[in-house]
Design a protein around this motif. Structure first.
Motif, PDB file in Angstrom:
ATOM      1  N   LEU A   1      38.627 -56.277 -39.942  1.00 50.38           N
ATOM      2  CA  LEU A   1      39.389 -57.370 -39.481  1.00 50.38           C
ATOM      3  C   LEU A   1      39.063 -57.729 -37.996  1.00 50.38           C
ATOM      4  O   LEU A   1      39.219 -58.680 -37.564  1.00 50.38           O
TER       5      LEU A   1
ATOM      6  N   ARG B   1      51.326 -61.449 -41.198  1.00 48.31           N
ATOM      7  CA  ARG B   1      50.987 -61.936 -40.070  1.00 48.31           C
ATOM      8  C   ARG B   1      49.482 -61.529 -39.555  1.00 48.31           C
ATOM      9  O   ARG B   1      49.233 -62.369 -38.766  1.00 48.31           O
ATOM     10  N   ARG B   2      49.273 -60.525 -39.897  1.00 47.95           N
ATOM     11  CA  ARG B   2      47.801 -60.557 -39.330  1.00 47.95           C
ATOM     12  C   ARG B   2      46.826 -61.412 -39.865  1.00 47.95           C
ATOM     13  O   ARG B   2      45.877 -61.896 -39.189  1.00 47.95           O
TER      14      ARG B   2
ATOM     15  N   THR C   1      47.456 -64.686 -38.127  1.00 48.39           N
ATOM     16  CA  THR C   1      46.853 -64.587 -36.854  1.00 48.39           C
ATOM     17  C   THR C   1      45.380 -64.767 -36.725  1.00 48.39           C
ATOM     18  O   THR C   1      44.576 -65.741 -36.116  1.00 48.39           O
ATOM     19  N   LEU C   2      44.606 -64.365 -37.643  1.00 46.77           N
ATOM     20  CA  LEU C   2      43.160 -64.722 -38.015  1.00 46.77           C
ATOM     21  C   LEU C   2      42.812 -66.086 -38.533  1.00 46.77           C
ATOM     22  O   LEU C   2      41.861 -66.748 -38.113  1.00 46.77           O
TER      23      LEU C   2
ATOM     24  N   ASP D   1      37.418 -50.779 -38.906  1.00 45.95           N
ATOM     25  CA  ASP D   1      38.238 -51.658 -39.545  1.00 45.95           C
ATOM     26  C   ASP D   1      37.467 -53.342 -39.549  1.00 45.95           C
ATOM     27  O   ASP D   1      36.993 -53.670 -38.456  1.00 45.95           O
TER      28      ASP D   1
ATOM     29  N   CYS E   1      41.084 -56.223 -47.665  1.00 44.42           N
ATOM     30  CA  CYS E   1      42.321 -55.429 -47.414  1.00 44.42           C
ATOM     31  C   CYS E   1      43.084 -54.822 -48.363  1.00 44.42           C
ATOM     32  O   CYS E   1      43.261 -55.540 -49.442  1.00 44.42           O
TER      33      CYS E   1
ATOM     34  N   LEU F   1      54.059 -56.983 -42.286  1.00 41.11           N
ATOM     35  CA  LEU F   1      53.017 -56.982 -41.026  1.00 41.11           C
ATOM     36  C   LEU F   1      51.572 -57.525 -41.522  1.00 41.11           C
ATOM     37  O   LEU F   1      50.988 -58.344 -40.874  1.00 41.11           O
ATOM     38  N   PHE F   2      51.346 -57.349 -42.749  1.00 43.05           N
ATOM     39  CA  PHE F   2      50.045 -57.878 -43.285  1.00 43.05           C
ATOM     40  C   PHE F   2      49.828 -59.297 -43.177  1.00 43.05           C
ATOM     41  O   PHE F   2      48.699 -59.822 -42.935  1.00 43.05           O
TER      42      PHE F   2
ATOM     43  N   GLU G   1      49.543 -51.162 -46.960  1.00 41.84           N
ATOM     44  CA  GLU G   1      50.181 -51.845 -45.815  1.00 41.84           C
ATOM     45  C   GLU G   1      51.211 -52.573 -46.192  1.00 41.84           C
ATOM     46  O   GLU G   1      51.295 -53.532 -47.216  1.00 41.84           O
TER      47      GLU G   1
END
Length: 465
Positions: free
Chosen positions: A86, A117-118, A121-122, A84, A105, A114-115, A110
């Motif tokens: 990320l 949020r990921r 976050t990054l 992965d 990505c 949810l994506f 996906e």
């Protein structure tokens, strides 16, 4: 004004990326791809060279079209095993301050909720240095891994991608107002519920009824990268992308594609200067041409033509084990990456064969590397920018880490002396570094910016309702 050359280090969380077979070279360290140290060393070196970013490719699935088997890909480490991308970003961000991270990505597999949020976050963890390369996939093996019999049709994938983008824009741009987060310790009020809004989306492909889970990050929407070169892909990129990657085999092909992308962007109502275009290339550089050629010959002894053909076959969806090496390539449309084969056929004035593309000098890749002294490499990079109107390069690894180290030590100082490469990083987020101070958010002409307006009643409603 002389255009400043942009540079990304092009890599992938795997052993073999673009130049197949190089992992077997005794000085290559790509087999350490599954360690934090590998990625942190890469990030430090690229930042020392003032690179704009590290761009991480990715695939979901395996290359199994060549010889109707996945064995050649497994044997030659053709982007398998692959981890992965990320998850290595925070490790690199922790040891750097400025360099950006573009991560591939696949949106097909996906959910956008949810994506989103990921990526937020990054963006928080990197303090605004994250980007997303938007891809829809091109491998039937990926579809089978995800429970389908084969992948969704090419244009249908783009239809779904358009809706996906609408959903993530709503989440990133419209769910939380700029002043929603208060952090008011005296009142015990972290955020104002009246300024956090539910995204209500009912579409053909996606349904969402929720607030965005993450509070606003420095960029909100990450820098948007895209690499589709089909007609539909270029339309998508002209509408959404801020950075576009090309792999044109010739200046003629590249010049035509760049002009086409900028024209399409203008037709979409965007400023074409809001799109930076990067060309994928590998470089073998020495202090002298003789040193570079000797290094090239040494590297080439490890090239895997079998690996290159396995990669090319799955990328185009055509089993090239059935081609004679001297047989002219023919354009065949399918649901893989049509643009790659089109560049060698319909869009090229030359006649290309497998032998001409791969031969015995390509370092296991379909694009021959640039080889020469530091001055010659600088000349060639400058020439490509001036002749084709690209903005910079994705420099793929050959033998790592010495290839990147040599480029940083030998070529970067020459580009700086010529005034076509920065001498220091600008402050701010990745978007600000690429497009200027005060540009942390999407440009006003970008379609994603329209979702900031909270009067978009059709898509956004207060969470308290």
């Amino acid at each position: 004004m002389t255009k400043q050359i942009r540079l990304n280090a092009f890599d992938m969380n795997c052993v073999g990326h673009i130049q197949h077979g190089m992992w077997a070279h005794p000085r290559d360290r790509s087999t350490a791809y599954n360690t934090l140290e590998y990625w942190q060393d890469l990030a430090r070196t690229a930042e020392r060279g003032l690179f704009d970013g590290i761009f991480l490719a990715d695939i979901v699935g395996v290359y199994d079209v060549y010889k109707d088997s996945l064995d050649p890909s497994i044997a030659h480490a053709v982007q398998v095993p692959v981890n992965d991308p990320l998850l290595v970003v925070p490790a690199m961000a922790a040891v750097t301050k400025h360099i950006g991270f573009g991560v591939t990505c696949n949106l097909t597999y996906e959910p956008p909720y949810l994506f989103a949020r990921r990526m937020s976050t990054l963006d928080h963890l990197t303090r605004g240095r994250i980007g997303w390369n938007i891809v829809t996939g091109y491998l039937d093996s990926a579809a089978r891994g995800m429970g389908l019999t084969k992948q969704i049709k090419h244009d249908e994938r783009y239809d779904a991608a358009e809706e996906y983008m609408e959903v993530v824009y709503k989440l990133w741009e419209g769910s939380w107002e700029d002043d929603a987060v208060l952090r008011d310790r005296e009142r015990g009020l972290y955020a104002d519920p009246g300024k956090v809004h539910r995204v209500q989306h009912i579409g053909q492909h996606y349904r969402v009824d929720a607030i965005h889970l993450a509070e606003p990050s420095p960029q909100r929407t990450p820098i948007l990268y895209q690499a589709g070169a089909s007609s539909r892909g270029k339309d998508f990129g002209a509408k959404h992308a801020e950075c576009i990657f090309l792999a044109g085999p010739t200046k003629e092909n590249t010049r035509t594609t760049v002009a086409d992308i900028r024209r399409r962007a203008t037709e979409q109502g965007r400023d074409p200067s809001d799109i930076l275009i990067f060309l994928g290339r590998a470089v073998v550089v020495g202090r002298t041409r003789k040193e570079a050629e000797e290094k090239y010959e040494e590297y080439n002894r490890y090239a895997s033509i079998e690996g290159a053909l396995a990669h090319f076959s799955s990328s185009t969806g055509i089993d090239f084990s059935r081609y004679d090496p001297d047989e002219p390539l023919r354009y065949e449309e399918n649901d893989a990456m049509n643009s790659i084969l089109r560049a060698f056929t319909v869009d090229s004035s030359e006649t290309w064969t497998l032998r001409k593309i791969f031969g015995d000098k390509g370092l296991g890749s379909r694009n021959a590397p640039l080889v020469g002294s530091a001055e010659e490499i600088a000349d060639e990079l400058q020439s490509w920018v001036e002749d084709t109107d690209i903005d910079g390069f994705n420099l793929s690894r050959v033998v790592t880490p010495e290839g990147l180290e040599s480029f940083v030590d030998l070529v970067v100082p020459i580009l700086q002396e010529r005034g076509i490469y920065k001498r220091d990083y600008a402050e701010g987020t990745l978007r600000e570094k690429l497009f200027g101070a005060g540009r942390s958010r999407l440009a006003k002409s970008h379609p994603g910016a329209s979702y900031r307006a909270l009067d978009q009643a059709r898509s956004i409603a207060p969470a308290a309702e």
